[in-house]
Design an enzyme around this catalytic site. Sequence first.
Site: not given
Ligand code: IPE
Ligand code: IPE
Ligand code: MG
Length: 243
Positions: A17, A19, A21, A64-66
């Site tokens: 997690d 990337n 930010r 949930e990332n969708w």
């Molecule tokens: C969890 O990170 C999923 C991945 C790293 C793939 P998120 O950034 O989606 O989690 P939340 O939304 O902060 O809980």
């Molecule tokens: C994790 O980094 C990668 C994925 C969820 C695919 P984020 O994209 O969640 O990065 P932040 O948490 O917004 O910094």
């Molecule tokens: Mg994140």
Amino acid sequence: MSDNSAQVPQHVAIIMDGNGRWAQKRLMPRTYGHKKGVEATRQAISFYAKSGVSQLTLFAFSSENWNRPKDEVSTLMSLFISSLQKNTEELHTNGIRIRFIGDRTAFSEKLINQIEESEKITLNNKVMTLNIAANYGGQWDILQAVQKLAQKVESREISAADISSELFVTELSLAGSPDPDLFIRTGGEKRISNFLLWQIAYAELFFTDVLWPDFSVEEMQQSLETFASRQRRFGKTAEQLKA
Ligand code: IPE
Ligand code: IPE
Ligand code: MG
């Protein structure tokens, strides 16, 4: 690193997690952070494999990332395809088996084909298994296992009383892998975000504020040292473990 190989976790699971930010701090689009994140991922795979870890499970995309902006989702999908295209051969040479966990049916045909090819090429590799959790959710995993068992009960292959935890785990997507010993989350958040739920029941948790693209070999080293310093009691007392 500890020279006691018994202290090396057999299975490491990571929520990669931070990337977005990382990029935003540099006034760059979030997708730039994801591209940088791929570099950190390559480094982590190589480090943990060399350290003697036999299973590495990486959370690449949650169910949930969708819900993220369309262009971010499509950049991530393109990155999955290109990273697999670029890195499968090298992973194969290094004895790494690639296995995807999650509901792949939601992906494009191109990505599904690439996943299948990478899995097939590396199927018999023994150095380390790399489980990539993509369109994965811990709740989804438990539900799909319950459905499969319910179908077996329905068809009278098993009876409800046969459902033990040993049988249950054979239907989870990480079937065949030992449970994670070490769970790592970068990026500062102290939550599980629907990653492996059943399987981390007794994992040691390691949280770091370092954002994923900055997760360096020193940090990885630190994660293993921290793990080696923990006493895992599995419900017993410290005195029992000494005996
Ligand atoms: C969890 O990170 C999923 C991945 C790293 C793939 P998120 O950034 O989606 O989690 P939340 O939304 O902060 O809980
Ligand atoms: C994790 O980094 C990668 C994925 C969820 C695919 P984020 O994209 O969640 O990065 P932040 O948490 O917004 O910094
Ligand atoms: Mg994140």
